[in-house]
Design an enzyme around this catalytic site. Structure first.
Site, PDB file in Angstrom:
ATOM      1  N   SER A 131      75.890  23.126  43.884  1.00 23.97           N
ATOM      2  CA  SER A 131      75.741  24.580  44.037  1.00 23.97           C
ATOM      3  C   SER A 131      76.867  25.131  44.893  1.00 23.97           C
ATOM      4  CB  SER A 131      74.405  24.850  44.728  1.00 23.97           C
ATOM      5  OG  SER A 131      74.347  26.186  45.149  1.00 23.97           O
ATOM      6  N   TYR A 155      68.346  23.155  51.872  1.00 27.00           N
ATOM      7  CA  TYR A 155      68.622  23.029  50.430  1.00 27.00           C
ATOM      8  C   TYR A 155      70.104  22.734  50.204  1.00 27.00           C
ATOM      9  CZ  TYR A 155      69.814  24.533  45.712  1.00 27.00           C
ATOM     10  OH  TYR A 155      70.343  24.597  44.436  1.00 27.00           O
ATOM     11  N   LYS A 159      72.354  19.255  48.680  1.00 29.02           N
ATOM     12  CA  LYS A 159      73.391  19.230  47.633  1.00 29.02           C
ATOM     13  C   LYS A 159      74.659  18.562  48.170  1.00 29.02           C
ATOM     14  CE  LYS A 159      71.029  21.149  44.387  1.00 29.02           C
ATOM     15  NZ  LYS A 159      70.599  20.351  43.244  1.00 29.02           N
TER      16      LYS A 159
HETATM   17  P1  NAD Z   1      64.201  24.600  37.761  1.00 26.12           P
HETATM   18  O1  NAD Z   1      63.235  24.468  38.876  1.00 26.12           O
HETATM   19  O2  NAD Z   1      63.913  25.573  36.685  1.00 26.12           O
HETATM   20  O3  NAD Z   1      64.459  23.166  37.092  1.00 26.12           O
HETATM   21  C1  NAD Z   1      64.318  21.960  37.782  1.00 26.12           C
HETATM   22  C2  NAD Z   1      63.455  21.047  36.928  1.00 26.12           C
HETATM   23  O4  NAD Z   1      63.350  19.791  37.577  1.00 26.12           O
HETATM   24  C3  NAD Z   1      62.046  21.585  36.739  1.00 26.12           C
HETATM   25  O5  NAD Z   1      61.681  21.494  35.379  1.00 26.12           O
HETATM   26  C4  NAD Z   1      61.188  20.669  37.616  1.00 26.12           C
HETATM   27  O6  NAD Z   1      59.877  20.519  37.091  1.00 26.12           O
HETATM   28  C5  NAD Z   1      61.978  19.387  37.587  1.00 26.12           C
HETATM   29  N1  NAD Z   1      61.818  18.503  38.764  1.00 26.12           N
HETATM   30  C6  NAD Z   1      61.926  18.847  40.075  1.00 26.12           C
HETATM   31  N2  NAD Z   1      61.771  17.764  40.845  1.00 26.12           N
HETATM   32  C7  NAD Z   1      61.579  16.710  39.998  1.00 26.12           C
HETATM   33  C8  NAD Z   1      61.371  15.329  40.203  1.00 26.12           C
HETATM   34  N3  NAD Z   1      61.306  14.786  41.426  1.00 26.12           N
HETATM   35  N4  NAD Z   1      61.216  14.535  39.106  1.00 26.12           N
HETATM   36  C9  NAD Z   1      61.259  15.061  37.865  1.00 26.12           C
HETATM   37  N5  NAD Z   1      61.454  16.366  37.626  1.00 26.12           N
HETATM   38  C10 NAD Z   1      61.619  17.183  38.681  1.00 26.12           C
HETATM   39  O7  NAD Z   1      65.633  24.916  38.423  1.00 26.12           O
HETATM   40  P2  NAD Z   1      67.002  25.335  37.728  1.00 26.12           P
HETATM   41  O8  NAD Z   1      67.313  26.727  38.137  1.00 26.12           O
HETATM   42  O9  NAD Z   1      66.994  24.973  36.303  1.00 26.12           O
HETATM   43  O10 NAD Z   1      67.998  24.402  38.538  1.00 26.12           O
HETATM   44  C11 NAD Z   1      68.371  23.120  38.058  1.00 26.12           C
HETATM   45  C12 NAD Z   1      69.262  22.454  39.080  1.00 26.12           C
HETATM   46  O11 NAD Z   1      70.392  23.283  39.346  1.00 26.12           O
HETATM   47  C13 NAD Z   1      68.587  22.217  40.437  1.00 26.12           C
HETATM   48  O12 NAD Z   1      69.031  20.970  40.947  1.00 26.12           O
HETATM   49  C14 NAD Z   1      69.107  23.361  41.289  1.00 26.12           C
HETATM   50  O13 NAD Z   1      69.128  23.019  42.651  1.00 26.12           O
HETATM   51  C15 NAD Z   1      70.514  23.523  40.735  1.00 26.12           C
HETATM   52  N6  NAD Z   1      71.073  24.871  40.965  1.00 26.12           N
HETATM   53  C16 NAD Z   1      70.399  25.975  40.481  1.00 26.12           C
HETATM   54  C17 NAD Z   1      70.929  27.254  40.711  1.00 26.12           C
HETATM   55  C18 NAD Z   1      70.215  28.484  40.197  1.00 26.12           C
HETATM   56  O14 NAD Z   1      70.603  29.587  40.599  1.00 26.12           O
HETATM   57  N7  NAD Z   1      69.210  28.376  39.333  1.00 26.12           N
HETATM   58  C19 NAD Z   1      72.130  27.416  41.404  1.00 26.12           C
HETATM   59  C20 NAD Z   1      72.787  26.277  41.866  1.00 26.12           C
HETATM   60  C21 NAD Z   1      72.254  25.006  41.635  1.00 26.12           C
HETATM   61  N1  UFG Z   2      68.891  40.340  46.515  1.00 19.13           N
HETATM   62  C1  UFG Z   2      68.258  41.558  46.691  1.00 19.13           C
HETATM   63  N2  UFG Z   2      66.935  41.650  46.391  1.00 19.13           N
HETATM   64  C2  UFG Z   2      66.200  40.592  45.927  1.00 19.13           C
HETATM   65  C3  UFG Z   2      66.853  39.345  45.765  1.00 19.13           C
HETATM   66  C4  UFG Z   2      68.201  39.247  46.073  1.00 19.13           C
HETATM   67  O1  UFG Z   2      68.877  42.545  47.105  1.00 19.13           O
HETATM   68  O2  UFG Z   2      65.005  40.736  45.692  1.00 19.13           O
HETATM   69  C5  UFG Z   2      70.336  40.242  46.784  1.00 19.13           C
HETATM   70  C6  UFG Z   2      70.717  39.216  47.823  1.00 19.13           C
HETATM   71  O3  UFG Z   2      70.650  39.770  49.105  1.00 19.13           O
HETATM   72  C7  UFG Z   2      72.130  38.835  47.371  1.00 19.13           C
HETATM   73  C8  UFG Z   2      72.074  38.975  45.852  1.00 19.13           C
HETATM   74  O4  UFG Z   2      70.963  39.830  45.588  1.00 19.13           O
HETATM   75  O5  UFG Z   2      73.052  39.775  47.870  1.00 19.13           O
HETATM   76  C9  UFG Z   2      71.875  37.658  45.120  1.00 19.13           C
HETATM   77  O6  UFG Z   2      70.728  36.999  45.644  1.00 19.13           O
HETATM   78  P1  UFG Z   2      70.039  35.755  44.895  1.00 19.13           P
HETATM   79  O7  UFG Z   2      68.866  35.359  45.707  1.00 19.13           O
HETATM   80  O8  UFG Z   2      69.808  36.099  43.471  1.00 19.13           O
HETATM   81  O9  UFG Z   2      71.187  34.646  44.905  1.00 19.13           O
HETATM   82  P2  UFG Z   2      71.890  33.891  46.128  1.00 19.13           P
HETATM   83  O10 UFG Z   2      73.369  34.015  45.914  1.00 19.13           O
HETATM   84  O11 UFG Z   2      71.353  34.306  47.435  1.00 19.13           O
HETATM   85  O12 UFG Z   2      71.433  32.379  45.907  1.00 19.13           O
HETATM   86  C10 UFG Z   2      71.434  31.754  44.630  1.00 19.13           C
HETATM   87  C11 UFG Z   2      70.430  30.600  44.632  1.00 19.13           C
HETATM   88  C12 UFG Z   2      70.900  29.501  45.532  1.00 19.13           C
HETATM   89  C13 UFG Z   2      72.273  29.082  45.118  1.00 19.13           C
HETATM   90  C14 UFG Z   2      73.217  30.254  45.156  1.00 19.13           C
HETATM   91  C15 UFG Z   2      74.606  29.867  44.690  1.00 19.13           C
HETATM   92  O13 UFG Z   2      69.162  31.055  45.073  1.00 19.13           O
HETATM   93  O14 UFG Z   2      70.050  28.396  45.392  1.00 19.13           O
HETATM   94  O15 UFG Z   2      72.712  31.285  44.304  1.00 19.13           O
HETATM   95  O16 UFG Z   2      74.545  29.237  43.485  1.00 19.13           O
HETATM   96  F1  UFG Z   2      72.710  28.132  45.972  1.00 19.13           F
END
Ligand code: NAD
Ligand code: UFG
Length: 343
Positions: A131, A155, A159
């Protein structure tokens, strides 16, 4: 030789979109997911979209016996696992502050159990969901992969720790490959509106909050902070379409098959969008009004961050092609057709 790809967390938001891209590209994916933050319904929908069956197993990546049996089964089926695409993990920043041990256990310990099982099965390639949060407070923007790592919460620490573990793992064995994909802010949904993001309870992130307000599930959006040094005072992020991000994983597996060693790539568009810009684009594209109010800054938030994606452009041959308008249109198609997610 025919090979398989093991996708941990393949029923999740990013995993399901990626699973679809692997099926479309002719790979043989196998999903393992504990459905802690997803449901088997996601996989049924992917099967429908792909017109092909999905091989999946319910289970936890911390279950070493289960992993051994999955690798062994793939070998017996004549298509051993060649690469693991590792999404499984917990991802809510706030929860990670409240429950740090859960996060270290699932994300760090889970990855170690997975790597040990890969070693036993002689699987040498992994693509890891990292991330942009690993960078922390920006020293300079856009972030390049060589920006110093300073995650600001448990978190983000998990990573960065897994990235380090993967570097040491690659160092310790010949031919091992770890591609660390540092995602920026994935939003939107598959253009069909069949699969998308389905947060449980109150969304933590901006985009699903916007779509839930638009569909009438929430009264108004709270915008956290209006006095940041940005274009309009609201936070700036690098939003990318989840289907573009999904394609990045197919490119990463191709790269891993050709290039051993540890590497990190930013996956983003290189463009920043403010909260207000995203809200106004969403309103223009969908014709739906999104009422909002301004609240104080959210603790721990950065003013702005966006990627330098040039390494991924050049070395992976990957580029985000979809616009913020596409993200809004497709995200709304999903939310309006599935107001309660997969329920
Ligand atoms: P998500 O929660 O939708 O998907 C994660 C999946 O992993 C889920 O289906 C959950 O049931 C499964 N899971 C969790 N722990 C597990 C375990 N111990 N064993 C088996 N399955 C397990 O999340 P996502 O948004 O699809 O994110 C996927 C990955 O990308 C995560 O590692 C997250 O940290 C990373 N990531 C997400 C974002 C974002 O904005 N969504 C940004 C940066 C990184
Ligand atoms: N925000 C609002 N209102 C809300 C939610 C968010 O104003 O209800 C604002 C936040 O303050 C920020 C922007 O919208 O300025 C984006 O916020 P998000 O929570 O959507 O995203 P972040 O960048 O804070 O974090 C996300 C994931 C993290 C990941 C990161 C970078 O939650 O896990 O993107 O990939 F690490």
């Amino acid at each position: 030789m025919t090979t398989s790809i093991l996708i941990t967390g393949g029923a999740g938001y990013i995993g399901s979109h990626t699973l679809l891209e692997f099926l479309a590209a002719g790979y043989r994916p196998i999903v393992v997911d504990n459905f802690g933050n997803s449901s088997p319904e996601v996989l049924r929908r992917v099967e429908k979209l792909a017109g092909a069956p999905v091989r999946w197993h319910e289970g936890d990546i911390r279950d070493a016996q289960l992993l051994d049996s999955l690798f062994e089964q793939a070998r017996r089926d004549g298509a051993p696992v060649d690469c693991v695409v590792h999404f499984a993990g917990l991802k809510a920043v706030g929860d990670s502050v409240a429950e740090p041990l859960e996060y270290y256990d699932n994300n760090v310990h889970g990855s170690i159990v997975l790597l040990k099982a890969m070693d036993r099965a002689q699987v040498k390639r992994i693509v890891f969901s990292s991330s942009a949060t690993v960078y922390g407070e920006p020293v300079s923007l856009p972030y390049t992969e060589s920006h110093r790592l300073a995650p600001a919460n448990p978190y983000g620490q998990t990573k960065a720790m897994v990235e380090t573990i993967l570097a040491d793992w690659c160092q310790a064995g010949a031919g091992r490959t770890a591609v660390n994909l540092r995602y920026f802010n994935p939003i939107g949904a598959h253009p069909s509106g069949t699969i998308g993001e389905a947060p449980r309870g109150r969304p933590n992130n901006l985009f699903p909050y916007i779509t839930q307000v638009a569909v009438g599930k929430r009264e108004k959006l709270s915008i956290f902070g209006r006095d940041y040094p940005t274009v309009d005072g609201t936070g700036v992020r690098d939003y990318l379409h989840v289907s573009d991000l999904a394609v990045g994983h197919v490119k990463a597996v191709e790269y891993a098959q050709a290039t051993p060693g540890w590497v990190a790539f930013n996956l983003g568009t290189g463009r920043g969008t403010s909260v207000l810009e995203l809200v106004h684009t969403f309103e223009a594209v969908t014709g739906k009004k999104v009422p909002y109010e301004f609240l104080d800054r959210r603790p721990g938030d950065l003013a702005g961050m966006w990627a330098d994606p040039s390494a991924a452009n050049e070395k992976l041959g990957w580029r985000a092609t979809r616009t913020v308008e596409d993200m809004c249109r497709d995200g709304w198609c999903w939310q309006s057709g599935n107001p309660d997610g997969y329920v």
